[in-house]
Design an enzyme around this catalytic site. Structure first.
Site, PDB file in Angstrom:
ATOM      1  N   ASP A 100      35.118  13.478 -47.522  1.00  0.00           N
ATOM      2  CA  ASP A 100      34.332  14.637 -47.109  1.00  0.00           C
ATOM      3  C   ASP A 100      33.016  14.181 -46.491  1.00  0.00           C
ATOM      4  OD1 ASP A 100      33.513  13.583 -49.531  1.00  0.00           O
ATOM      5  OD2 ASP A 100      33.213  15.508 -50.522  1.00  0.00           O
ATOM      6  N   ASP A 103      27.906   8.795 -47.668  1.00  0.00           N
ATOM      7  CA  ASP A 103      26.465   8.801 -47.893  1.00  0.00           C
ATOM      8  C   ASP A 103      26.003   7.338 -47.946  1.00  0.00           C
ATOM      9  OD1 ASP A 103      23.939   9.812 -48.652  1.00  0.00           O
ATOM     10  OD2 ASP A 103      24.498  10.077 -50.739  1.00  0.00           O
ATOM     11  N   LEU A 108      33.147   4.178 -50.941  1.00  0.00           N
ATOM     12  CA  LEU A 108      34.103   3.508 -50.053  1.00  0.00           C
ATOM     13  C   LEU A 108      34.259   2.036 -50.425  1.00  0.00           C
ATOM     14  CD1 LEU A 108      33.417   4.728 -46.426  1.00  0.00           C
ATOM     15  CD2 LEU A 108      35.430   5.115 -47.865  1.00  0.00           C
ATOM     16  N   LYS A 131      26.118  10.275 -43.193  1.00  0.00           N
ATOM     17  CA  LYS A 131      24.648  10.201 -43.224  1.00  0.00           C
ATOM     18  C   LYS A 131      24.224   8.780 -42.861  1.00  0.00           C
ATOM     19  CE  LYS A 131      24.050  13.490 -47.101  1.00  0.00           C
ATOM     20  NZ  LYS A 131      23.653  13.583 -48.532  1.00  0.00           N
TER      21      LYS A 131
HETATM   22  P1  IMP Z   1      28.483   7.520 -51.382  1.00  0.00           P
HETATM   23  O1  IMP Z   1      29.236   6.712 -52.383  1.00  0.00           O
HETATM   24  O2  IMP Z   1      26.989   7.437 -51.593  1.00  0.00           O
HETATM   25  O3  IMP Z   1      28.876   7.283 -49.962  1.00  0.00           O
HETATM   26  O4  IMP Z   1      28.740   9.028 -51.722  1.00  0.00           O
HETATM   27  C1  IMP Z   1      29.960   9.550 -51.642  1.00  0.00           C
HETATM   28  C2  IMP Z   1      30.128  10.765 -52.512  1.00  0.00           C
HETATM   29  O5  IMP Z   1      28.904  11.350 -52.981  1.00  0.00           O
HETATM   30  C3  IMP Z   1      30.765  11.804 -51.659  1.00  0.00           C
HETATM   31  O6  IMP Z   1      32.154  11.645 -51.641  1.00  0.00           O
HETATM   32  C4  IMP Z   1      30.315  13.078 -52.319  1.00  0.00           C
HETATM   33  O7  IMP Z   1      31.182  13.393 -53.376  1.00  0.00           O
HETATM   34  C5  IMP Z   1      28.951  12.752 -52.874  1.00  0.00           C
HETATM   35  N1  IMP Z   1      27.891  13.233 -51.949  1.00  0.00           N
HETATM   36  C6  IMP Z   1      27.117  12.480 -51.135  1.00  0.00           C
HETATM   37  N2  IMP Z   1      26.258  13.238 -50.443  1.00  0.00           N
HETATM   38  C7  IMP Z   1      26.505  14.523 -50.817  1.00  0.00           C
HETATM   39  C8  IMP Z   1      25.937  15.792 -50.424  1.00  0.00           C
HETATM   40  O8  IMP Z   1      25.033  15.920 -49.582  1.00  0.00           O
HETATM   41  N3  IMP Z   1      26.463  16.887 -51.040  1.00  0.00           N
HETATM   42  C9  IMP Z   1      27.461  16.819 -51.971  1.00  0.00           C
HETATM   43  N4  IMP Z   1      28.027  15.660 -52.339  1.00  0.00           N
HETATM   44  C10 IMP Z   1      27.547  14.517 -51.780  1.00  0.00           C
HETATM   45 MG    MG Z   2      33.683  12.674 -52.451  1.00  0.00          MG
END
Ligand code: IMP
Ligand code: MG
Length: 177
Positions: A100, A103, A108, A131
């Site tokens: 979805d 961030d 990943l 992002k």
């Molecule tokens: P990452 O591991 O930091 O890339 O974050 C991934 C996960 O964090 C995503 O799959 C979302 O479930 C959650 N996430 C990151 N940013 C947001 C946001 O702005 N709104 C809601 N969930 C987020």
């Molecule tokens: Mg997620």
């Protein structure tokens, strides 16, 4: 709109999401003709994106879902990550992870490390939202729907504390300043 205890404002309209999904599907359709296409959706947030994207994939393909669970381990190890629901037949497949939102990219990273030994033929990432300012990984996702600033968003599968996933558009947290 108030979700739980916070106020969110309109950000990405349904139509803009539809266009982004259509354009991602078109790119994937062009790149994966004749390939052994296997989608791996990352739950919970990607369920709506997966459903809408898959309806527009024109090639034979498979899909399965994983979930990254994080829990406190015992002893000094801190927290432990586990990949739930992993299919073991990725060998030789052209795998696309469906997210979805990407961030920091840490989720990943964990998934990569846990499926590496399955020897997929190729491995790419398609994400509805990205992002770039928050991303800490080496390689940005190949298929990005919409790049957004480092704001907190909900809707279209994304949640705030479990709520907001049902909203068909994307809202962002209203900042008071
Ligand atoms: P990452 O591991 O930091 O890339 O974050 C991934 C996960 O964090 C995503 O799959 C979302 O479930 C959650 N996430 C990151 N940013 C947001 C946001 O702005 N709104 C809601 N969930 C987020
Ligand atoms: Mg997620």
């Amino acid at each position: 709109m108030i979700i739980k205890d916070k106020t969110f404002e309109p950000y990405i309209a349904e139509q803009q999401i539809e266009e982004a999904v259509r354009s991602l599907a078109a790119k994937i359709n062009a790149d994966y003709s004749g390939k052994n296409l296997f989608f791996l959706g990352v739950l919970n947030g990607s369920f709506m994106f997966c459903a809408d994207l898959l309806k527009q994939i024109a090639h034979p393909c498979q899909i399965s879902f994983v979930k990254v669970a994080s829990y406190e381990g015992t002893g000094s190890k801190g927290h432990v990550d586990e990949l739930i629901g992993l299919v073991s037949d990725l060998k030789g497949k052209d795998v696309i992870i469906l997210e979805d939102i990407v961030d920091t990219g840490l989720t990943l990273q964990k998934i990569y490390s846990m499926i590496d030994h399955d020897e997929p033929k190729s491995l790419e990432v398609a994400t509805l939202l990205f992002k770039p300012d928050a991303f800490q990984g080496k390689q940005a996702p190949k298929y990005v729907g919409i790049e957004i600033p480092d704001d907190f968003v909900v809707g279209y599968g994304l949640d705030y504390d479990g709520f907001g996933r049902n909203i068909p558009s994307i809202l962002k947290l209203k900042t008071t300043n």
